[in-house]
Scaffold this motif. Structure first.
Motif, PDB file in Angstrom:
ATOM      1  N   SER A 276     -17.410 -40.485  12.107  1.00  0.00           N
ATOM      2  CA  SER A 276     -17.453 -39.043  11.892  1.00  0.00           C
ATOM      3  C   SER A 276     -17.258 -38.354  13.237  1.00  0.00           C
ATOM      4  O   SER A 276     -18.091 -38.478  14.131  1.00  0.00           O
ATOM      5  CB  SER A 276     -18.794 -38.641  11.279  1.00  0.00           C
ATOM      6  N   GLY A 277     -16.161 -37.627  13.385  1.00  0.00           N
ATOM      7  CA  GLY A 277     -15.894 -36.958  14.653  1.00  0.00           C
ATOM      8  C   GLY A 277     -14.445 -36.547  14.750  1.00  0.00           C
ATOM      9  O   GLY A 277     -13.671 -36.730  13.807  1.00  0.00           O
ATOM     10  N   GLY A 278     -14.071 -35.999  15.886  1.00  0.00           N
ATOM     11  CA  GLY A 278     -12.724 -35.482  16.060  1.00  0.00           C
ATOM     12  C   GLY A 278     -11.810 -36.437  16.805  1.00  0.00           C
ATOM     13  O   GLY A 278     -12.210 -37.062  17.776  1.00  0.00           O
ATOM     14  N   ILE A 279     -10.575 -36.554  16.322  1.00  0.00           N
ATOM     15  CA  ILE A 279      -9.534 -37.298  17.029  1.00  0.00           C
ATOM     16  C   ILE A 279      -8.712 -36.300  17.822  1.00  0.00           C
ATOM     17  O   ILE A 279      -8.139 -35.357  17.261  1.00  0.00           O
ATOM     18  CB  ILE A 279      -8.642 -38.083  16.048  1.00  0.00           C
ATOM     19  N   ILE A 280      -8.664 -36.490  19.120  1.00  0.00           N
ATOM     20  CA  ILE A 280      -7.941 -35.582  20.012  1.00  0.00           C
ATOM     21  C   ILE A 280      -6.691 -36.280  20.529  1.00  0.00           C
ATOM     22  O   ILE A 280      -6.751 -37.406  21.024  1.00  0.00           O
ATOM     23  CB  ILE A 280      -8.818 -35.166  21.218  1.00  0.00           C
ATOM     24  N   SER A 281      -5.562 -35.611  20.420  1.00  0.00           N
ATOM     25  CA  SER A 281      -4.317 -36.125  20.987  1.00  0.00           C
ATOM     26  C   SER A 281      -4.310 -35.829  22.487  1.00  0.00           C
ATOM     27  O   SER A 281      -4.331 -34.667  22.896  1.00  0.00           O
ATOM     28  CB  SER A 281      -3.110 -35.462  20.321  1.00  0.00           C
TER      29      SER A 281
END
Length: 243
Positions: free
Chosen positions: A79-84
């Motif tokens: 659970s969390g954000g994927i950052i490019s």
């Protein structure tokens, strides 16, 4: 990321397991795994995530749409954000925005206060509170957009928050006269006249906002249904329109 074990296993794990190996994950299987956390959860869709070895799982729980990731071993939920890194974009947030699009055709605009040409090609719906400082700042940026682009108009819905005790009466006064001038006065902290009508518009807006998942102001709804919360500068608004 928050890494949570989906289940506990007494067996030995393969030490050299390749997590990038392509494995199928069906909606039913994802639902079976997710029910360990919430028996009422719904799985909308499963797709490959931008990160190799992870599945993106679109879910709905408590009337809210969200997404999580399950690894290819099917033992971990992330659970969390994927950052490019290259694009400097929050890919998770972009997907969430797409996932939570609303049907703009179902939003009544007859009582909205219009800034710009009401027949403009691009219509942006704005939920605003007359006592919200960031709403006031956004209001000025909206004026800049109108100056630059005559094909963009803003349809303003009054959405007074409970945290602002006097906002409801101010919103009512503004709606009664459909007055941009009164809204300007409110943002400039000027005293507004008492409402000159009885109207259910404010209550209807509050109910509508709740149905759309809007909990704060300002909030913009783009023509394609994307809900964009928070203050935005003029250039950013135009960029979001993609025109």
């Amino acid at each position: 990321f928050l890494l949570l074990p989906i289940s506990y296993s007494c067996g030995l794990e393969e030490k050299n397991k390749n997590l990038s190996e392509s494995l199928d994950l069906s909606v039913d299987e994802a639902l079976s795994l997710m029910k360990n956390f919430d028996p009422n959860i719904k799985v909308i869709e499963v797709r490959k995530s931008p990160v190799e070895g992870l599945w993106e799982v679109d879910i709905e729980a408590g009337g809210k749409k969200n997404l999580v990731y399950i690894d290819s071993s099917k033992k971990y939920l992330i659970s969390g954000g994927i950052i490019s890194i290259e694009g400097k974009k929050n890919l998770t947030q972009e997907r969430l925005t797409e996932l939570n699009k609303v049907d703009v055709s179902k939003i009544p605009l007859d009582d909205a206060i219009v800034m710009g040409d009401k027949e403009a090609k691009y219509r942006v719906i704005v939920f605003t509170d007359p006592d919200c400082p960031y709403c006031g700042r956004l209001h000025q940026e909206m004026k800049k957009v109108i100056e630059q682009r005559k094909d963009i108009a803003f349809f303003i819905m009054m959405f007074p928050l409970k945290m602002h005790p006097g906002a409801y009466e101010k919103a009512k006064a503004i709606v009664c006269e459909k007055s941009l001038a009164l809204l300007d006065d409110a943002f400039e902290k000027k005293e507004l006249p008492k409402p000159k009508c009885e109207t259910s518009v404010i209550d209807e807006n509050l109910k509508l906002g709740e149905e759309l998942g809007i909990t704060g102001t300002p909030a913009l709804i783009m023509p394609d249904g994307r809900v964009m919360p928070g203050y935005k500068k003029a250039d950013a608004i135009i960029e979001l329109l993609g025109t």
